[in-house]
Design a protein around this motif. Structure first.
Motif, PDB file in Angstrom:
ATOM      1  N   VAL A  81       0.877  -1.048   0.031  1.00 20.10           N
ATOM      2  CA  VAL A  81       0.041  -0.103  -0.078  1.00 20.10           C
ATOM      3  C   VAL A  81       0.981   1.175  -0.070  1.00 20.10           C
ATOM      4  CG1 VAL A  81      -2.038   1.318   1.046  1.00 20.10           C
ATOM      5  CG2 VAL A  81      -1.749  -1.194   1.228  1.00 20.10           C
ATOM      6  N   VAL A  82       0.755   2.148  -0.897  1.00 21.28           N
ATOM      7  CA  VAL A  82       1.466   3.207  -1.207  1.00 21.28           C
ATOM      8  C   VAL A  82       0.788   4.452  -0.513  1.00 21.28           C
ATOM      9  CG1 VAL A  82       2.856   4.553  -2.710  1.00 21.28           C
ATOM     10  CG2 VAL A  82       2.681   2.187  -3.333  1.00 21.28           C
ATOM     11  N   ILE A  83       1.674   5.349   0.149  1.00 16.39           N
ATOM     12  CA  ILE A  83       0.903   6.723   0.325  1.00 16.39           C
ATOM     13  C   ILE A  83       2.382   7.585   0.173  1.00 16.39           C
ATOM     14  CG2 ILE A  83      -0.539   5.792   2.468  1.00 16.39           C
ATOM     15  CD1 ILE A  83       1.701   6.591   4.617  1.00 16.39           C
ATOM     16  N   ALA A  84       1.923   8.776   0.070  1.00 18.97           N
ATOM     17  CA  ALA A  84       2.744   9.869  -0.130  1.00 18.97           C
ATOM     18  C   ALA A  84       3.090  10.718   1.147  1.00 18.97           C
ATOM     19  CB  ALA A  84       2.232  10.918  -1.070  1.00 18.97           C
ATOM     20  N   ALA A  85       4.120  10.874   1.592  1.00 19.91           N
ATOM     21  CA  ALA A  85       4.411  11.712   3.052  1.00 19.91           C
ATOM     22  C   ALA A  85       3.853  12.794   2.619  1.00 19.91           C
ATOM     23  CB  ALA A  85       6.095  11.858   2.969  1.00 19.91           C
ATOM     24  N   LYS A  86       3.863  13.637   1.516  1.00 17.47           N
ATOM     25  CA  LYS A  86       2.878  14.883   1.215  1.00 17.47           C
ATOM     26  C   LYS A  86       2.466  14.877  -0.088  1.00 17.47           C
ATOM     27  CE  LYS A  86       3.995  17.948   4.520  1.00 17.47           C
ATOM     28  NZ  LYS A  86       5.323  18.282   5.104  1.00 17.47           N
ATOM     29  N   SER A  87       1.391  15.426  -0.310  1.00 17.57           N
ATOM     30  CA  SER A  87       0.957  15.727  -1.588  1.00 17.57           C
ATOM     31  C   SER A  87       0.665  14.515  -2.630  1.00 17.57           C
ATOM     32  CB  SER A  87       1.730  16.677  -2.447  1.00 17.57           C
ATOM     33  OG  SER A  87       1.603  16.980  -3.538  1.00 17.57           O
ATOM     34  N   PRO A  88      -0.376  13.686  -2.454  1.00 19.35           N
ATOM     35  CA  PRO A  88      -1.431  14.074  -1.630  1.00 19.35           C
ATOM     36  C   PRO A  88      -1.094  13.748  -0.227  1.00 19.35           C
ATOM     37  CG  PRO A  88      -2.035  11.933  -2.709  1.00 19.35           C
ATOM     38  CD  PRO A  88      -0.776  12.525  -3.184  1.00 19.35           C
ATOM     39  N   SER A  89      -1.942  14.403   0.959  1.00 19.53           N
ATOM     40  CA  SER A  89      -1.657  14.061   2.250  1.00 19.53           C
ATOM     41  C   SER A  89      -2.465  12.445   2.395  1.00 19.53           C
ATOM     42  CB  SER A  89      -2.088  15.019   3.306  1.00 19.53           C
ATOM     43  OG  SER A  89      -3.482  15.404   2.812  1.00 19.53           O
ATOM     44  N   PRO A  90      -1.523  11.875   3.213  1.00 18.97           N
ATOM     45  CA  PRO A  90      -2.238  10.451   3.442  1.00 18.97           C
ATOM     46  C   PRO A  90      -3.605  10.140   3.907  1.00 18.97           C
ATOM     47  CG  PRO A  90       0.197  10.656   4.482  1.00 18.97           C
ATOM     48  CD  PRO A  90      -0.655  12.128   4.281  1.00 18.97           C
ATOM     49  N   ASN A 114       6.058   7.081  -0.018  1.00 18.06           N
ATOM     50  CA  ASN A 114       6.748   7.468  -1.192  1.00 18.06           C
ATOM     51  C   ASN A 114       6.838   9.197  -0.939  1.00 18.06           C
ATOM     52  OD1 ASN A 114       8.178   7.857  -3.889  1.00 18.06           O
ATOM     53  ND2 ASN A 114       6.166   8.102  -4.812  1.00 18.06           N
ATOM     54  N   LYS A 115       7.438   9.759  -1.807  1.00 27.86           N
ATOM     55  CA  LYS A 115       7.778  11.194  -1.890  1.00 27.86           C
ATOM     56  C   LYS A 115       8.290  11.964  -0.663  1.00 27.86           C
ATOM     57  CE  LYS A 115       3.694  12.020  -5.102  1.00 27.86           C
ATOM     58  NZ  LYS A 115       2.688  12.733  -5.728  1.00 27.86           N
ATOM     59  N   GLU A 120      10.879  17.679   4.174  1.00 31.47           N
ATOM     60  CA  GLU A 120      12.324  17.989   4.945  1.00 31.47           C
ATOM     61  C   GLU A 120      12.307  17.722   6.169  1.00 31.47           C
ATOM     62  OE1 GLU A 120      14.727  18.398   3.107  1.00 31.47           O
ATOM     63  OE2 GLU A 120      14.192  18.998   1.213  1.00 31.47           O
ATOM     64  N   ALA A 121      10.943  18.018   6.950  1.00 34.44           N
ATOM     65  CA  ALA A 121      11.065  17.839   8.558  1.00 34.44           C
ATOM     66  C   ALA A 121      10.845  16.587   8.776  1.00 34.44           C
ATOM     67  CB  ALA A 121       9.747  18.903   8.973  1.00 34.44           C
ATOM     68  N   LYS A 122      10.833  15.559   7.943  1.00 33.60           N
ATOM     69  CA  LYS A 122      10.812  14.348   8.005  1.00 33.60           C
ATOM     70  C   LYS A 122       9.640  13.768   8.957  1.00 33.60           C
ATOM     71  CE  LYS A 122      15.459  12.965   7.158  1.00 33.60           C
ATOM     72  NZ  LYS A 122      16.378  11.665   6.902  1.00 33.60           N
ATOM     73  N   GLU A 123       8.589  14.309   8.639  1.00 31.47           N
ATOM     74  CA  GLU A 123       7.235  14.060   9.483  1.00 31.47           C
ATOM     75  C   GLU A 123       6.803  12.531   9.369  1.00 31.47           C
ATOM     76  OE1 GLU A 123       4.275  17.082   9.040  1.00 31.47           O
ATOM     77  OE2 GLU A 123       5.790  18.677   9.212  1.00 31.47           O
ATOM     78  N   TYR A 124       7.067  12.024   8.259  1.00 30.90           N
ATOM     79  CA  TYR A 124       6.734  10.637   7.903  1.00 30.90           C
ATOM     80  C   TYR A 124       7.377   9.708   9.056  1.00 30.90           C
ATOM     81  CZ  TYR A 124      11.558  10.188   5.851  1.00 30.90           C
ATOM     82  OH  TYR A 124      12.882  10.243   5.612  1.00 30.90           O
ATOM     83  N   SER A 142      11.898   7.408  -2.230  1.00 29.45           N
ATOM     84  CA  SER A 142      11.652   8.706  -3.073  1.00 29.45           C
ATOM     85  C   SER A 142      12.150   8.423  -4.338  1.00 29.45           C
ATOM     86  CB  SER A 142      12.485   9.862  -2.512  1.00 29.45           C
ATOM     87  OG  SER A 142      12.551  10.989  -3.507  1.00 29.45           O
ATOM     88  N   THR A 143      11.197   8.409  -5.559  1.00 27.68           N
ATOM     89  CA  THR A 143      11.634   8.164  -6.947  1.00 27.68           C
ATOM     90  C   THR A 143      12.351   9.613  -7.329  1.00 27.68           C
ATOM     91  OG1 THR A 143       9.556   9.329  -7.834  1.00 27.68           O
ATOM     92  CG2 THR A 143       9.505   6.868  -7.141  1.00 27.68           C
ATOM     93  N   VAL A 144      12.266  10.781  -6.720  1.00 31.59           N
ATOM     94  CA  VAL A 144      13.032  11.678  -7.236  1.00 31.59           C
ATOM     95  C   VAL A 144      14.476  11.495  -6.528  1.00 31.59           C
ATOM     96  CG1 VAL A 144      13.429  14.365  -6.889  1.00 31.59           C
ATOM     97  CG2 VAL A 144      11.151  13.405  -7.258  1.00 31.59           C
ATOM     98  N   ARG A 145      14.639  11.283  -5.363  1.00 25.94           N
ATOM     99  CA  ARG A 145      15.855  11.140  -4.731  1.00 25.94           C
ATOM    100  C   ARG A 145      16.645   9.585  -5.069  1.00 25.94           C
ATOM    101  NH1 ARG A 145      15.426  14.571   0.609  1.00 25.94           N
ATOM    102  NH2 ARG A 145      15.280  16.628  -0.829  1.00 25.94           N
TER     103      ARG A 145
END
Ligand SMILES: Nc1nc2c(ncn2[C@@H]2O[C@H](COP(=O)(O)OP(=O)(O)O)[C@@H](O)[C@H]2O)c(=O)[nH]1
Ligand SMILES: [Mg+2]
Ligand SMILES: [Zn+2]
Length: 297
Positions: A81-90, A114-115, A120-124, A142-145
């Motif tokens: 199950v994939v969620i995003a750390a941000k955008s969209p909020s989980p 993901n994401k 940056e604040a590592k709330e995930y 992160s697919t970006v990093r």
């Protein structure tokens, strides 16, 4: 007769992978008569009609171990199950429901965040604590990093894994990334062409060079809780498991009863407050549904 696995079905044709070759197969009439519809993920026996052209006939479907619907896939070993750390909020309620659905079907669940690059604040990290505390495998990526993929790949080996979750969390991007990595490893070119046509409307099993199959989905947002009743809900919370049957009252709902061990664990912080609150929400909805149904009769 060779055995293989259906990797996709389109317009009455089934594409069956036998070793490394894909045969285009038509199903024998018998399946229609028996109202048995072959699905991606089905293990099948085929007869080869034309070896050169890669044509076959679907002769037999082996017993299914599991089946997901919308989209339909058979013999899934694992749901990530994939969620995003941000955008969209989980959407944590959807996350919990999808994890429950996997548990009901006897499919291994895992969570992928993901994401992480957007957070940056590592709330995930709180999400990691909550869900690994509950007993799930949680993998931040992160697919970006391009981080976290080694760990993600390590759980895919030799399994059929479905990627589920809200739209926009990055499921397709993650799969493309997994495929790119195998592409880089092997220098294979043909796969890149397939990528452009890659659609999530029909479920398709994609074999990874590193072993195992992955299945992209449009989301499974309409999950199935049909088999679930309020009085069995507790069974699908791994963090409740060690307390079940230790509460003072048999049939304890873990909501209002005194002498409840689940609530004790909640109070000493062993069980996560928000997960528990969603349990109550879901319990209440399921109970209401059952009462409506009773009245309807
Ligand atoms: N910042 C960031 N964006 C991402 C990441 N992964 C995917 N995206 C973006 O998120 C959007 C949705 O991705 P997609 O794979 O289509 O999501 P799906 O609906 O779950 O399949 C796209 O614009 C992606 O480029 C990531 O790790 N970080
Ligand atoms: Mg997608
Ligand atoms: Zn209890």
């Amino acid at each position: 007769m060779p055995y293989g696995i259906i990797v996709k079905g389109i317009g009455g044709f089934y594409y069956v992978k036998v070793d490394q070759r894909v045969y285009e197969c038509k199903a024998r009439g018998i399946f229609r008569k028996e109202e048995m519809s072959p699905l991606p993920g089905d293990k099948v026996k085929i007869a080869i009609v034309d070896e050169e052209k890669g044509l076959g006939s679907l002769e037999e479907i082996l017993q299914r171990q599991s089946q997901l619907i919308r989209p339909s896939v058979a013999n899934v070993d694992q749901v990530v199950v994939v969620i995003a750390a941000k955008s969209p909020s989980p959407d944590f309620m959807l996350l919990d429901k999808l994890l429950i659905t996997a548990e009901i079907k006897g499919i291994q669940p895992a969570v992928c965040i993901n994401k992480t690059d957007l957070d940056e604040a590592k709330e995930y990290e709180k999400i990691i604590r909550t869900y690994s505390g509950a007993g799930y495998r949680v993998i931040p990526v992160s697919t970006v990093r391009k981080t976290g993929f080694e760990e993600l790949r390590s759980i895919l080996d030799q399994k059929v894994t479905v990627f589920a979750g809200q739209s926009g969390v990055g499921k397709s991007t993650i799969l493309n990334h997994l495929m790119d990595e195998s592409l880089m490893e092997t220098g294979e070119v043909s796969r890149k062409i397939e990528r452009g046509r890659h659609t999530t409307r029909h479920a398709e099993l994609i074999e990874l060079e590193t072993g195992g199959y992955v299945v992209d989905t449009p989301g499974f947002s309409s999950f199935e809780l049909a088999d679930l009743t309020y009085d069995t809900l507790e069974l699908y919370y791994p963090e409740f498991e060690s307390y079940l049957n230790t509460c003072k009252f048999t049939g304890c709902s873990h909501i209002t009863e005194p002498g409840c061990k689940v609530k004790e664990a909640l109070e000493n912080g062993t069980i996560d407050q928000e997960r528990y609150e969603r349990y109550i929400q879901l319990y209440t909805v399921l109970k209401q549904e059952k009462e409506y149904r009773k009245k309807g009769k």
